[in-house]
Design an enzyme around this catalytic site. Structure first.
Site, PDB file in Angstrom:
ATOM      1  N   ASP A   1       0.872  -1.177   0.000  1.00 57.59           N
ATOM      2  CA  ASP A   1       0.000   0.000   0.000  1.00 57.59           C
ATOM      3  C   ASP A   1       0.911   1.230   0.000  1.00 57.59           C
ATOM      4  O   ASP A   1       2.132   1.120  -0.210  1.00 57.59           O
ATOM      5  CB  ASP A   1      -0.998  -0.035   1.170  1.00 57.59           C
ATOM      6  CG  ASP A   1      -0.350   0.261   2.524  1.00 57.59           C
ATOM      7  OD1 ASP A   1       0.908   0.359   2.591  1.00 57.59           O
ATOM      8  OD2 ASP A   1      -1.090   0.402   3.511  1.00 57.59           O
TER       9      ASP A   1
ATOM     10  N   THR B   1       3.109  -1.183   8.727  1.00 53.25           N
ATOM     11  CA  THR B   1       3.610  -2.101   9.754  1.00 53.25           C
ATOM     12  C   THR B   1       3.811  -3.533   9.263  1.00 53.25           C
ATOM     13  O   THR B   1       4.526  -4.306   9.888  1.00 53.25           O
ATOM     14  CB  THR B   1       2.605  -2.180  10.916  1.00 53.25           C
ATOM     15  OG1 THR B   1       1.345  -2.627  10.378  1.00 53.25           O
ATOM     16  CG2 THR B   1       2.431  -0.823  11.597  1.00 53.25           C
TER      17      THR B   1
ATOM     18  N   HIS C   1       6.842 -30.058  13.177  1.00 54.06           N
ATOM     19  CA  HIS C   1       6.249 -28.815  12.673  1.00 54.06           C
ATOM     20  C   HIS C   1       5.214 -29.102  11.582  1.00 54.06           C
ATOM     21  O   HIS C   1       4.264 -28.341  11.413  1.00 54.06           O
ATOM     22  CB  HIS C   1       7.344 -27.882  12.149  1.00 54.06           C
ATOM     23  CG  HIS C   1       8.355 -27.545  13.197  1.00 54.06           C
ATOM     24  ND1 HIS C   1       8.039 -26.836  14.328  1.00 54.06           N
ATOM     25  CD2 HIS C   1       9.673 -27.871  13.308  1.00 54.06           C
ATOM     26  CE1 HIS C   1       9.117 -26.709  15.088  1.00 54.06           C
ATOM     27  NE2 HIS C   1      10.121 -27.336  14.498  1.00 54.06           N
TER      28      HIS C   1
ATOM     29  N   CYS D   1       3.370  -2.918   3.978  1.00 51.93           N
ATOM     30  CA  CYS D   1       2.528  -1.769   4.325  1.00 51.93           C
ATOM     31  C   CYS D   1       3.245  -1.011   5.435  1.00 51.93           C
ATOM     32  O   CYS D   1       4.445  -1.192   5.624  1.00 51.93           O
ATOM     33  CB  CYS D   1       1.108  -2.191   4.696  1.00 51.93           C
ATOM     34  SG  CYS D   1       0.905  -3.183   6.193  1.00 51.93           S
TER      35      CYS D   1
ATOM     36  N   HIS E   1       9.579 -23.350  11.006  1.00 53.02           N
ATOM     37  CA  HIS E   1       8.541 -23.871  11.905  1.00 53.02           C
ATOM     38  C   HIS E   1       7.133 -23.755  11.327  1.00 53.02           C
ATOM     39  O   HIS E   1       6.304 -24.625  11.585  1.00 53.02           O
ATOM     40  CB  HIS E   1       8.569 -23.123  13.256  1.00 53.02           C
ATOM     41  CG  HIS E   1       9.759 -23.459  14.098  1.00 53.02           C
ATOM     42  ND1 HIS E   1       9.818 -23.192  15.442  1.00 53.02           N
ATOM     43  CD2 HIS E   1      10.945 -24.054  13.778  1.00 53.02           C
ATOM     44  CE1 HIS E   1      10.991 -23.590  15.931  1.00 53.02           C
ATOM     45  NE2 HIS E   1      11.703 -24.115  14.935  1.00 53.02           N
TER      46      HIS E   1
HETATM   47  C1  RB5 Z   1      -1.807   2.958   6.458  1.00 54.50           C
HETATM   48  O1  RB5 Z   1      -1.799   4.207   7.084  1.00 54.50           O
HETATM   49  C2  RB5 Z   1      -1.447   1.867   7.450  1.00 54.50           C
HETATM   50  O2  RB5 Z   1      -2.528   1.660   8.314  1.00 54.50           O
HETATM   51  C3  RB5 Z   1      -1.094   0.588   6.723  1.00 54.50           C
HETATM   52  O3  RB5 Z   1      -0.008   0.821   5.874  1.00 54.50           O
HETATM   53  C4  RB5 Z   1      -0.676  -0.576   7.597  1.00 54.50           C
HETATM   54  O4  RB5 Z   1       0.304  -0.205   8.513  1.00 54.50           O
HETATM   55  C5  RB5 Z   1      -1.775  -1.326   8.221  1.00 54.50           C
HETATM   56  O5  RB5 Z   1      -1.569  -2.344   8.886  1.00 54.50           O
END
Ligand code: RB5
Length: 147
Positions: free
Chosen positions: A8, A67, A133, A65, A98
């Site tokens: 994203d 995170t 596993h 993305c 695993h």
């Molecule tokens: C976008 O702002 C952010 O929420 C997305 O990139 C991601 O971190 C969501 O898990």
């Protein structure tokens, strides 16, 4: 290897760098977008990458993305996918050894490009350990057929 990749807006800049880097390592990379830092919705890009993996059109998926968390939650809704949100090379190796993870999700905002490259390298070169596993992964996959 055949690698499906997506991001994203929070992961676009790293994906933009990772695609040619992976190609330079000899991988066949299919880029499912996004194509800019304009705000977009991560499930829209998690879905086609996850489906490419589930359908065997890609050996592995990589999703970036902000995170990596939203991408992992989304990708794991697709049957056949075992997505792991990874922030260290050690966890990348363990996700393969695993959990037989077939899709790697990364943070484009909290992990550097260089660290994500190290994570990807270890993920791609590590085999599933099998044995005890395998039994556990079989139980994970059986959850797909229960309510
Ligand atoms: C976008 O702002 C952010 O929420 C997305 O990139 C991601 O971190 C969501 O898990």
């Amino acid at each position: 290897m055949k690698i499906a990749i997506g991001a994203d807006h929070g992961g676009f800049e790293q994906k933009h760098r990772l695609v040619p880097w992976l190609g330079g390592l000899g991988h066949e990379v299919r880029d499912f977008g996004c194509d800019s830092t304009e705000s977009c919705d991560y499930p829209d890009f998690a879905e086609p990458v996850a489906r490419a993996v589930a359908q065997g059109k890609a050996d592995y998926g990589i999703l970036v993305c902000g995170t990596g968390i939203g991408m992992a939650i989304s990708a794991n809704k697709v049957a056949g996918v075992r997505a792991a949100n990874v922030t260290s090379p050690q966890f990348a190796r363990l996700a393969r050894e695993h959990n037989n993870a077939n899709l790697l999700t990364l943070s484009g905002r909290f992990v550097s490009l260089e660290d994500n490259q190290a994570i990807i390298s270890d993920f791609l070169k590590t085999d599933f350990a099998g044995g005890r596993h395998q039994r556990r992964v079989d139980k994970i996959m059986a959850l797909e057929s229960t309510d």
